[in-house]
Design a protein around this motif. Sequence first.
Motif, PDB file in Angstrom:
ATOM      1  N   SER A  98      -3.104  -9.082 -11.897  1.00 15.72           N
ATOM      2  CA  SER A  98      -3.358  -9.890 -10.703  1.00 15.72           C
ATOM      3  C   SER A  98      -2.935 -11.342 -10.889  1.00 15.72           C
ATOM      4  CB  SER A  98      -4.839  -9.820 -10.312  1.00 15.72           C
ATOM      5  OG  SER A  98      -5.661 -10.261 -11.388  1.00 15.72           O
ATOM      6  N   ASN A  99      -2.840 -11.778 -12.164  1.00 12.83           N
ATOM      7  CA  ASN A  99      -2.424 -13.159 -12.427  1.00 12.83           C
ATOM      8  C   ASN A  99      -1.190 -13.230 -13.332  1.00 12.83           C
ATOM      9  OD1 ASN A  99      -4.629 -14.554 -11.029  1.00 12.83           O
ATOM     10  ND2 ASN A  99      -5.939 -13.673 -12.627  1.00 12.83           N
ATOM     11  N   SER A 100      -0.424 -12.131 -13.376  1.00 15.67           N
ATOM     12  CA  SER A 100       0.763 -12.099 -14.235  1.00 15.67           C
ATOM     13  C   SER A 100       1.767 -11.115 -13.667  1.00 15.67           C
ATOM     14  CB  SER A 100       0.372 -11.677 -15.662  1.00 15.67           C
ATOM     15  OG  SER A 100      -0.050 -10.320 -15.675  1.00 15.67           O
ATOM     16  N   ASN A 101       2.929 -11.050 -14.306  1.00 11.03           N
ATOM     17  CA  ASN A 101       3.890 -10.009 -13.955  1.00 11.03           C
ATOM     18  C   ASN A 101       3.338  -8.659 -14.381  1.00 11.03           C
ATOM     19  OD1 ASN A 101       5.735 -11.948 -13.050  1.00 11.03           O
ATOM     20  ND2 ASN A 101       6.660 -12.149 -15.086  1.00 11.03           N
ATOM     21  N   PHE A 102       3.798  -7.603 -13.717  1.00 10.62           N
ATOM     22  CA  PHE A 102       3.329  -6.253 -13.992  1.00 10.62           C
ATOM     23  C   PHE A 102       3.476  -5.897 -15.468  1.00 10.62           C
ATOM     24  CE2 PHE A 102       3.629  -1.643 -14.163  1.00 10.62           C
ATOM     25  CZ  PHE A 102       2.654  -1.219 -13.265  1.00 10.62           C
ATOM     26  N   GLU A 103       4.647  -6.229 -16.047  1.00  5.61           N
ATOM     27  CA  GLU A 103       4.923  -5.858 -17.441  1.00  5.61           C
ATOM     28  C   GLU A 103       4.109  -6.670 -18.441  1.00  5.61           C
ATOM     29  OE1 GLU A 103       8.573  -8.222 -15.968  1.00  5.61           O
ATOM     30  OE2 GLU A 103       6.997  -6.933 -15.140  1.00  5.61           O
ATOM     31  N   ASN A 104       3.484  -7.751 -17.982  1.00  5.92           N
ATOM     32  CA  ASN A 104       2.647  -8.582 -18.859  1.00  5.92           C
ATOM     33  C   ASN A 104       1.160  -8.411 -18.568  1.00  5.92           C
ATOM     34  OD1 ASN A 104       4.892  -9.766 -20.188  1.00  5.92           O
ATOM     35  ND2 ASN A 104       5.174 -11.172 -18.477  1.00  5.92           N
ATOM     36  N   ALA A 105       0.805  -7.311 -17.940  1.00  3.35           N
ATOM     37  CA  ALA A 105      -0.596  -7.061 -17.582  1.00  3.35           C
ATOM     38  C   ALA A 105      -1.496  -7.070 -18.817  1.00  3.35           C
ATOM     39  CB  ALA A 105      -0.716  -5.721 -16.866  1.00  3.35           C
TER      40      ALA A 105
ATOM     41  N   ASN B 257       0.832  -1.199   0.000  1.00  2.00           N
ATOM     42  CA  ASN B 257       0.000   0.000   0.000  1.00  2.00           C
ATOM     43  C   ASN B 257       0.869   1.252   0.000  1.00  2.00           C
ATOM     44  OD1 ASN B 257      -2.386  -1.381  -0.016  1.00  2.00           O
ATOM     45  ND2 ASN B 257      -2.794  -1.163   2.179  1.00  2.00           N
ATOM     46  N   GLY B 258       0.519   2.186  -0.857  1.00  2.00           N
ATOM     47  CA  GLY B 258       1.291   3.408  -0.967  1.00  2.00           C
ATOM     48  C   GLY B 258       2.326   3.392  -2.079  1.00  2.00           C
ATOM     49  N   THR B 259       2.472   2.234  -2.731  1.00  2.00           N
ATOM     50  CA  THR B 259       3.384   2.175  -3.878  1.00  2.00           C
ATOM     51  C   THR B 259       2.937   3.183  -4.935  1.00  2.00           C
ATOM     52  OG1 THR B 259       3.895  -0.167  -3.543  1.00  2.00           O
ATOM     53  CG2 THR B 259       4.278   0.718  -5.749  1.00  2.00           C
ATOM     54  N   ILE B 260       3.859   3.975  -5.406  1.00  2.00           N
ATOM     55  CA  ILE B 260       3.528   5.014  -6.385  1.00  2.00           C
ATOM     56  C   ILE B 260       3.803   4.516  -7.794  1.00  2.00           C
ATOM     57  CG2 ILE B 260       4.078   7.332  -7.225  1.00  2.00           C
ATOM     58  CD1 ILE B 260       4.741   8.115  -4.372  1.00  2.00           C
ATOM     59  N   LEU B 261       2.796   4.613  -8.656  1.00  2.00           N
ATOM     60  CA  LEU B 261       2.935   4.287 -10.069  1.00  2.00           C
ATOM     61  C   LEU B 261       3.014   5.589 -10.858  1.00  2.00           C
ATOM     62  CD1 LEU B 261       0.248   1.455 -10.438  1.00  2.00           C
ATOM     63  CD2 LEU B 261       2.661   1.244  -9.800  1.00  2.00           C
ATOM     64  N   LEU B 262       3.945   5.646 -11.807  1.00  2.00           N
ATOM     65  CA  LEU B 262       4.155   6.854 -12.599  1.00  2.00           C
ATOM     66  C   LEU B 262       3.793   6.610 -14.057  1.00  2.00           C
ATOM     67  CD1 LEU B 262       7.648   7.896 -11.183  1.00  2.00           C
ATOM     68  CD2 LEU B 262       5.435   8.867 -10.569  1.00  2.00           C
ATOM     69  N   LEU B 263       3.097   7.566 -14.655  1.00  2.00           N
ATOM     70  CA  LEU B 263       2.694   7.472 -16.051  1.00  2.00           C
ATOM     71  C   LEU B 263       3.533   8.468 -16.852  1.00  2.00           C
ATOM     72  CD1 LEU B 263       0.606   5.850 -17.692  1.00  2.00           C
ATOM     73  CD2 LEU B 263      -0.948   7.791 -17.466  1.00  2.00           C
TER      74      LEU B 263
ATOM     75  N   TRP C 159       5.113   3.037 -15.086  1.00  2.00           N
ATOM     76  CA  TRP C 159       6.267   2.543 -14.341  1.00  2.00           C
ATOM     77  C   TRP C 159       5.871   2.095 -12.942  1.00  2.00           C
ATOM     78  CZ3 TRP C 159      11.073   1.925 -16.406  1.00  2.00           C
ATOM     79  CH2 TRP C 159      11.336   2.581 -17.611  1.00  2.00           C
ATOM     80  N   ARG C 160       6.268   0.862 -12.598  1.00  2.00           N
ATOM     81  CA  ARG C 160       6.104   0.385 -11.219  1.00  2.00           C
ATOM     82  C   ARG C 160       7.312   0.773 -10.383  1.00  2.00           C
ATOM     83  NH1 ARG C 160       6.568  -5.867  -9.824  1.00  2.00           N
ATOM     84  NH2 ARG C 160       8.745  -5.188  -9.728  1.00  2.00           N
ATOM     85  N   ASP C 161       8.506   0.671 -11.012  1.00  2.00           N
ATOM     86  CA  ASP C 161       9.758   1.119 -10.399  1.00  2.00           C
ATOM     87  C   ASP C 161      10.728   1.432 -11.540  1.00  2.00           C
ATOM     88  OD1 ASP C 161      10.970  -1.389 -11.231  1.00  2.00           O
ATOM     89  OD2 ASP C 161      10.060  -2.311  -9.469  1.00  2.00           O
ATOM     90  N   GLY C 162      11.983   1.661 -11.198  1.00  2.00           N
ATOM     91  CA  GLY C 162      12.944   2.074 -12.205  1.00  2.00           C
ATOM     92  C   GLY C 162      13.263   1.048 -13.266  1.00  2.00           C
ATOM     93  N   SER C 163      12.891  -0.226 -13.022  1.00  2.00           N
ATOM     94  CA  SER C 163      13.229  -1.276 -13.986  1.00  2.00           C
ATOM     95  C   SER C 163      12.017  -2.060 -14.487  1.00  2.00           C
ATOM     96  CB  SER C 163      14.225  -2.263 -13.348  1.00  2.00           C
ATOM     97  OG  SER C 163      13.661  -2.874 -12.197  1.00  2.00           O
ATOM     98  N   THR C 164      10.848  -1.774 -13.973  1.00  2.00           N
ATOM     99  CA  THR C 164       9.645  -2.522 -14.355  1.00  2.00           C
ATOM    100  C   THR C 164       8.576  -1.573 -14.870  1.00  2.00           C
ATOM    101  OG1 THR C 164      10.111  -4.095 -12.576  1.00  2.00           O
ATOM    102  CG2 THR C 164       7.934  -4.215 -13.592  1.00  2.00           C
ATOM    103  N   ALA C 165       8.107  -1.841 -16.093  1.00  2.00           N
ATOM    104  CA  ALA C 165       7.139  -0.930 -16.704  1.00  2.00           C
ATOM    105  C   ALA C 165       6.255  -1.684 -17.686  1.00  2.00           C
ATOM    106  CB  ALA C 165       7.850   0.206 -17.417  1.00  2.00           C
ATOM    107  N   LYS C 166       5.119  -1.093 -17.989  1.00  2.00           N
ATOM    108  CA  LYS C 166       4.179  -1.619 -18.972  1.00  2.00           C
ATOM    109  C   LYS C 166       3.871  -0.509 -19.976  1.00  2.00           C
ATOM    110  CE  LYS C 166       0.904  -4.136 -20.920  1.00  2.00           C
ATOM    111  NZ  LYS C 166       1.221  -5.304 -21.776  1.00  2.00           N
TER     112      LYS C 166
END
Length: 399
Positions: free
Chosen positions: A100-107, A38-44, A79-86
């Motif tokens: 919810s059933n995959s990696n963030f980048e494979n949403a 909770n509180g994780t910041i996602l950046l667009l 961006w979820r973090d500096g190395s993970t993005a969709k």
Amino acid sequence: MKKNLVIKLFLISLITNSCFGQNDSKFSINGKTKNLVNGTILLLQNPLSNKFIDSVKVLDNTFVFNTQLTYFPAKLILWRDGSTAKTIWVENKNMTFDSSNSNFENAIINGSITDRLATSLKSKYKELKSYEEIVAFELEFIKNNPNNIISAHNLSIMAKAFGHEESEKLFNKFSIKNRQSQYGKIISDYLDLNITKTPQIGEKYVDFSMNNQNGIQKQLSELDGKYVLLEFWASWCLPCREENPELVKVYNKYIESNFEIFAVSLDENKENWIKAIKKDNLNWKHVSDLEGTNNKASLIYAVNGIPDNILIDKNGIIIARNLRSKKLDELLYELIFKKAYTIKKEKNGTTLRLSESIVWKDENGKILTKLEVEKMLDTKKYIPNLDTEKNIMVLKKKD
């Protein structure tokens, strides 16, 4: 190397969005994630301008974006973090994001027809086995879909691979909206350069001029007679900044040995560019037209991602590309410090053979071309003096 760059761009492509229709100025994304605190910041991010346009906090692995935008469809990066993005092609409607059933980048993205097509194409790219297959597939897609914004996006990347003539044919068949999109501007700027072929290894470099950080115009050809690393980078490029300390070491090692770096920045913000030069102690030559990824030199040399560089020898011939600091160090050592001469004993006597890497100069320190050397020697008024430590041959006038 070029093959890997192009494949990477199509599988990961974090470049550009588009100027398209302006019917509604807002889109929404309702998202589901897993295992995020909770509180994780996602950046667009708008990757064309390298600016973040919105952010949200994750609560109970859900989030909602309601974001203003003046053009659709648009390619954005979440961006979820500096190395993970969709990467998401957003449209001016309600969309969903589900990891919810995959990696963030494979949403899974629903609600965007453009994103669905982009996802389908990405799957097809993975099936292709060679660079030639990718080029042929991409060419066919763009020909058959001249009104689709993805065609404009893909041509903005592939134009350098297709060449000037073929790219111009494809561009001329685009819809007005595609030609006027931001991707269309990139393509148009490339075509305006009228570079029929990207300079390759073994070929002469293409000259260009651009302002340095002090507003003074500098030209690549001013460094003729030196080994020159044409370096493409930007202040916002993390891999570039991470590489800089090692590049500084290489520069300091060879700066007294006929070597120079001519760095082209893909920045748009001059202040950020200058701050990065000072902070990273980059004491070589710098230029930029502050046009970002649409930089003139990057179009000439088909730069599809940074860091990238081109090593030019003292005769103006491109001899290597995309060298990281260790490989650059090894190659420069071979070129600059390899033995200036070899002595070979033969039946008719002993032959002294000079290395091609040796630099010829006159008594005033001017670097001489092969033609100038030949003319001076033909006069029989000059004596060559070999400095084996500096790998220099100085033509001195006879007393």
